[in-house]
Enzyme design. Structure first.
Site, short mmCIF file in Angstrom:
data_model
loop_
_atom_site.label_atom_id
_atom_site.label_comp_id
_atom_site.label_asym_id
_atom_site.label_seq_id
_atom_site.Cartn_x
_atom_site.Cartn_y
_atom_site.Cartn_z
N HIS A 152 33.56 -37.99 -17.57
CA HIS A 152 33.35 -37.83 -19.18
C HIS A 152 33.51 -36.74 -19.64
CE1 HIS A 152 31.21 -42.04 -18.68
NE2 HIS A 152 31.16 -42.09 -20.15
N ASN A 187 31.61 -33.64 -10.47
CA ASN A 187 31.40 -34.67 -11.71
C ASN A 187 29.66 -34.73 -11.76
OD1 ASN A 187 31.55 -36.49 -14.03
ND2 ASN A 187 31.77 -38.03 -12.46
#
Length: 257
Positions: A128, A158
């Site tokens: 994201h 991440n």
């Protein structure tokens, strides 16, 4: 979901090494002002960003409930994502349930969008740029799982160092005396980027997150390699981020580092 599919008249795109240079000036050469984002200008602190002329990156502006994206049809990832974070929004986000329902954004032309199969078996996470943890409503949460909001990201990065940067940004927004503006995106330091999947989605070499607090007129940026081994370091100044990316995120403003 709100979406503005207008092809931007201004040239822009993903910043390559040729755009950064080593000049001491904080304004990149040959930049053009973005247009568009008519339905979500509230996510920008002032004028729209200026970018070096990279018309071939096929830019499109997308508006969502809690963020906006300048998307590149060439890389099939964002050029940047922008949010306006406030304490109230983050308090609302506290009780939202993460959906994990990733989807190809059908509102982008088929030749310009990433697909689920591009990420399958790639070894990269769907990372994201506007974090799910920032989303204040169920609809905003669902929108954040659009692949238009993703980049191929090293898994340990991440889930570890980058997640820490996201938490630190939320912590600051909770303490700030007013809303803060956050620009997040990928960077490529090569003209022949690594790609994944049949759609050849570009894998960034670095990621950045710029935080601008208009109340204190301060801005700083997190900059991290897109590797499992990378660790968050000392933030860099706004001018240095402009030099590295070729993007003037805050034209007309003179933030302090």
């Amino acid at each position: 979901m709100r979406f503005v599919p207008t092809l931007l008249a201004a040239a822009c795109g993903l910043a390559l090494s040729a755009c950064g240079g080593s000049s001491s000036s904080s304004t990149p050469a040959a930049t053009e002002q973005l247009t568009g984002f008519s339905e979500c200008r509230q996510f920008f602190p002032g004028e729209l960003p200026r970018l070096t002329a990279l018309r071939e990156r096929m830019p499109r502006d997308l508006c969502y409930d809690a963020f906006a994206i300048l998307h590149s049809g060439r890389s099939k990832t964002p050029v940047f994502v922008v949010e306006r974070l406030s304490r109230e929004q983050l308090l609302d986000a506290d009780d939202e349930v993460r959906t994990n329902r990733f989807f190809a954004d059908a509102r982008l032309p088929s030749a310009e969008r990433a697909l689920l199969e591009d990420y399958a078996g790639s070894g990269y996470d769907r990372g994201h740029m506007a974090p799910a943890g920032d989303m204040p409503t169920a609809q905003a949460m669902a929108q954040s799982f659009s692949l238009a909001n993703m980049v191929p990201q090293a898994p340990a990065n991440n889930r570890g160092s980058w997640a820490g940067i996201e938490r630190a940004t939320r912590d600051y927004a909770m303490r700030a005396s007013g809303p803060v503006y956050v620009f997040t995106g990928p960077f490529h330091d090569t003209r022949t980027p690594k790609t994944i999947g049949p759609g050849r989605v570009w894998v960034p070499t670095h990621l950045f997150k710029l935080v601008y607090d208009p109340q204190s007129n301060r801005a700083w940026a997190h900059w991290i390699e897109n590797t499992d081994e990378a660790r968050a370091g000392t933030p860099i100044g706004y001018g240095e981020l402009v030099q590295r990316t070729g993007i003037e995120f805050l034209p007309g403003l003179r933030p302090r580092d």
